[in-house]
Design an enzyme around this catalytic site. Structure first.
Site, PDB file in Angstrom:
ATOM      1  N   SER A  43      -9.512  -2.429   2.074  1.00 47.67           N
ATOM      2  CA  SER A  43      -9.682  -2.207   3.517  1.00 47.67           C
ATOM      3  C   SER A  43     -10.308  -3.417   4.196  1.00 47.67           C
ATOM      4  O   SER A  43      -9.879  -3.853   5.268  1.00 47.67           O
ATOM      5  CB  SER A  43     -10.559  -0.978   3.765  1.00 47.67           C
ATOM      6  OG  SER A  43      -9.971   0.193   3.277  1.00 47.67           O
ATOM      7  N   ARG A 276       9.092  -4.611   5.053  1.00 48.07           N
ATOM      8  CA  ARG A 276       8.548  -5.524   4.044  1.00 48.07           C
ATOM      9  C   ARG A 276       9.355  -5.590   2.759  1.00 48.07           C
ATOM     10  O   ARG A 276       9.435  -6.640   2.133  1.00 48.07           O
ATOM     11  CB  ARG A 276       7.102  -5.116   3.720  1.00 48.07           C
ATOM     12  CG  ARG A 276       6.127  -5.492   4.798  1.00 48.07           C
ATOM     13  CD  ARG A 276       4.732  -5.030   4.450  1.00 48.07           C
ATOM     14  NE  ARG A 276       3.786  -5.473   5.476  1.00 48.07           N
ATOM     15  CZ  ARG A 276       2.533  -5.070   5.545  1.00 48.07           C
ATOM     16  NH1 ARG A 276       2.070  -4.219   4.633  1.00 48.07           N
ATOM     17  NH2 ARG A 276       1.732  -5.506   6.494  1.00 48.07           N
ATOM     18  N   GLU A 358      -5.116   5.227  -0.203  1.00 48.61           N
ATOM     19  CA  GLU A 358      -4.073   4.675  -1.075  1.00 48.61           C
ATOM     20  C   GLU A 358      -4.053   5.320  -2.452  1.00 48.61           C
ATOM     21  O   GLU A 358      -3.031   5.304  -3.134  1.00 48.61           O
ATOM     22  CB  GLU A 358      -4.251   3.162  -1.205  1.00 48.61           C
ATOM     23  CG  GLU A 358      -3.050   2.458  -1.804  1.00 48.61           C
ATOM     24  CD  GLU A 358      -3.184   0.949  -1.808  1.00 48.61           C
ATOM     25  OE1 GLU A 358      -2.355   0.294  -2.471  1.00 48.61           O
ATOM     26  OE2 GLU A 358      -4.118   0.422  -1.161  1.00 48.61           O
TER      27      GLU A 358
END
Length: 494
Positions: A43, A276, A358
């Site tokens: 983060s 991406r 995540e």
């Protein structure tokens, strides 16, 4: 002791963990991290900002459309809807905590990144957004009376009693281990990028929480979906590669190969701002052909010290002036879309065990995360989980036998280096079945790899990638590329 007197343990001090801990008030929370806040979480390294449909002509529906498209339709629509509908609320909450988002003459400054059709990215301190967010959340958590901070330590075991979590085992830097009782455990331990040779992630993003949850019997989901950032700085490094923010391409930077040809020309309608996974594969193919990939940001206007201070400083430390020279770039492991299987409230299959950020997989990112949705996910779903825990009404004292589930033996540094090289080769931006099978055989034949929890985690990822025979999002197999790629699930407009 009555259960209601025991704290909620939150493991991880990134955005997701801090947001969860703050929202859990007035429940007592014990916050545990391996390092000091900001030193061991992705983060704080995030250069991208927060995506929110806050600009003129934008809407949550448009944000959802881009999220679903980037995720190849593999996303859970309800999770996406919740994310985009609560994005602006999350931004306003951060402002109450003192986060000062960048502004221009018309108000909040909105940038654009890969996969977004509109300008909707908010930054704080230019490309230092992650650090600004973590600092603000850290200050708020330090002031919060309900949060207690555990000295830096590592959680390597779960105490179970009956069919639910009853505590955690922690080990400090001196090797001392202790069991801490608690009412619930939240794993907000981040991703797995540190298990790859080329990564933008800090060393602590090694899948430790995911491995612990799986050891306890919690199912995982979508382990094969690993996102590779297309533009890490291509320099020799014994740790994380410096990230070159996607916001540069949003501001006009362009990718070139050695011949001066545009890498993304004709590859996608959004060219350098394609999702991406597409950009990372194109850059990868340039490098695999023996060439170099270059990001040309020399035409990007404005004040770099205000807009891109982190990139400017990183490049200059390596002898590159990004305002006059092209930047050498490479793909690098960046974000894991898979993780511990959870519902929208962060519940795992084990009672009392939750996961967020995540480390968790609730389907919001699908097969490929949309840029600047990661900090947003940690905030939105962290606050949702925290509010749930704040309202939990627990019952009487616990009884019955208990036992400890251990994460397992850790790999040595030399074994880890070998495993990272293996992961990069077999599970990189472009994969093939034969290489993945060889990697499985290699791990199984090496006792040091096979018996480590890191080796077990990479094995599970390889098995998941082999099971998915068709290409989808960030999972791209060269051996099936000539076959018809899996068609994205039709977009279910929100």
């Amino acid at each position: 002791m009555n259960i209601a007197q025991l704290p909620v343990v939150v493991v991880g001090c990134g955005v997701a963990g801090l947001a969860t801990a703050l929202a859990a008030a007035p429940r007592p929370v014990l916050l545990i991290g391996r390092q000091a806040v900001g030193q061991d979480c992705a983060s704080a390294l995030a250069q991208g900002g927060i995506a929110a449909a806050i600009g003129a002509g934008d809407s949550p529906a448009e944000h959802a459309r881009d999220t679903l498209t980037a995720g190849a339709g593999h996303n859970h629509p309800d999770a996406v809807r919740y994310l985009v509908d609560h994005a602006v609320v999350a931004v306003r909450w951060l402002q109450t905590l003192g986060v000062e988002f960048d502004c221009d003459g018309e108000g909040l400054s909105l940038g654009r990144e890969g996969g977004h059709h509109l300008h909707r990215i908010l930054h704080a301190g230019g490309d230092a957004s992650g650090a600004a967010l973590v600092a603000a959340l850290h200050r708020a958590a330090r002031r919060a009376a309900h949060i207690q901070w555990q000295p830096a330590c590592e959680v390597d075991g779960l105490l179970l009693r009956g069919e639910r979590v009853a505590g955690v085992r922690v080990g400090d830097r001196d090797g001392q281990k202790n069991v801490l009782e608690c009412s619930e455990v939240v794993l907000a331990t981040g991703g797995i990028g540190a298990l790859f040779a080329a990564t933008t992630n800090p060393i602590g993003a090694d899948g430790n929480g995911l491995a612990l949850a799986m050891a306890a019997g919690a199912p995982a989901q979508d382990l094969e979906f690993m996102q590779f950032h297309p533009t890490a700085l291509a320099v020799a490094s014994c740790g994380a590669l410096p990230l070159i923010t996607e916001a540069l391409r949003g501001a006009g930077a362009v990718l070139y190969d050695d011949s001066g040809a545009r890498v993304m020309a004709g590859r996608h309608p959004l060219a350098d701002l394609a999702p991406r996974d597409l950009v990372a594969r194109q850059v990868w193919q340039v490098l695999q052909a023996g060439g170099h990939a270059w990001l040309d940001a020399t035409t990007v206007p404005g004040d770099w010290q205000r807009r891109f201070p982190t990139v400017d400083a990183i490049c200059k430390r390596h002898g590159i002036d990004p305002r006059t020279q092209r930047i050498p770039v490479t793909p690098a492991a960046h974000f894991h879309m898979g993780g511990i299987a959870v519902d929208f409230d962060g519940r795992t299959a084990i009672r009392g065990l939750y996961a967020v950020g995540e480390a968790a997989c609730n389907g919001v990112h699908g097969a490929n995360r949309l840029a600047s949705n990661s900090l947003l996910e940690g905030l939105v779903f962290g606050r949702r989980l925290g509010r749930l825990l704040a309202d939990v009404r627990l019952g009487a004292c616990r009884s019955g036998s208990h036992w400890l589930v251990e994460r397992g033996q850790s790999a040595t540094e030399s074994t880890l280096a070998q495993l990272r090289a293996l992961s990069w080769q077999a599970l990189g931006p472009v994969r093939d079945g034969a290489t993945m099978q060889q990697a499985l055989v290699h791990i199984d034949s090496d006792a040091a790899l096979r018996t480590s929890w890191q080796g077990e985690l990479v094995t599970r990822m390889l098995e998941a990638a082999l099971r998915r025979r068709r290409n989808l999002g960030a999972h791209y197999r060269l051996d099936t590329a000539k076959q018809k790629a899996a068609q994205p699930i039709p977009l279910r407009l929100l």
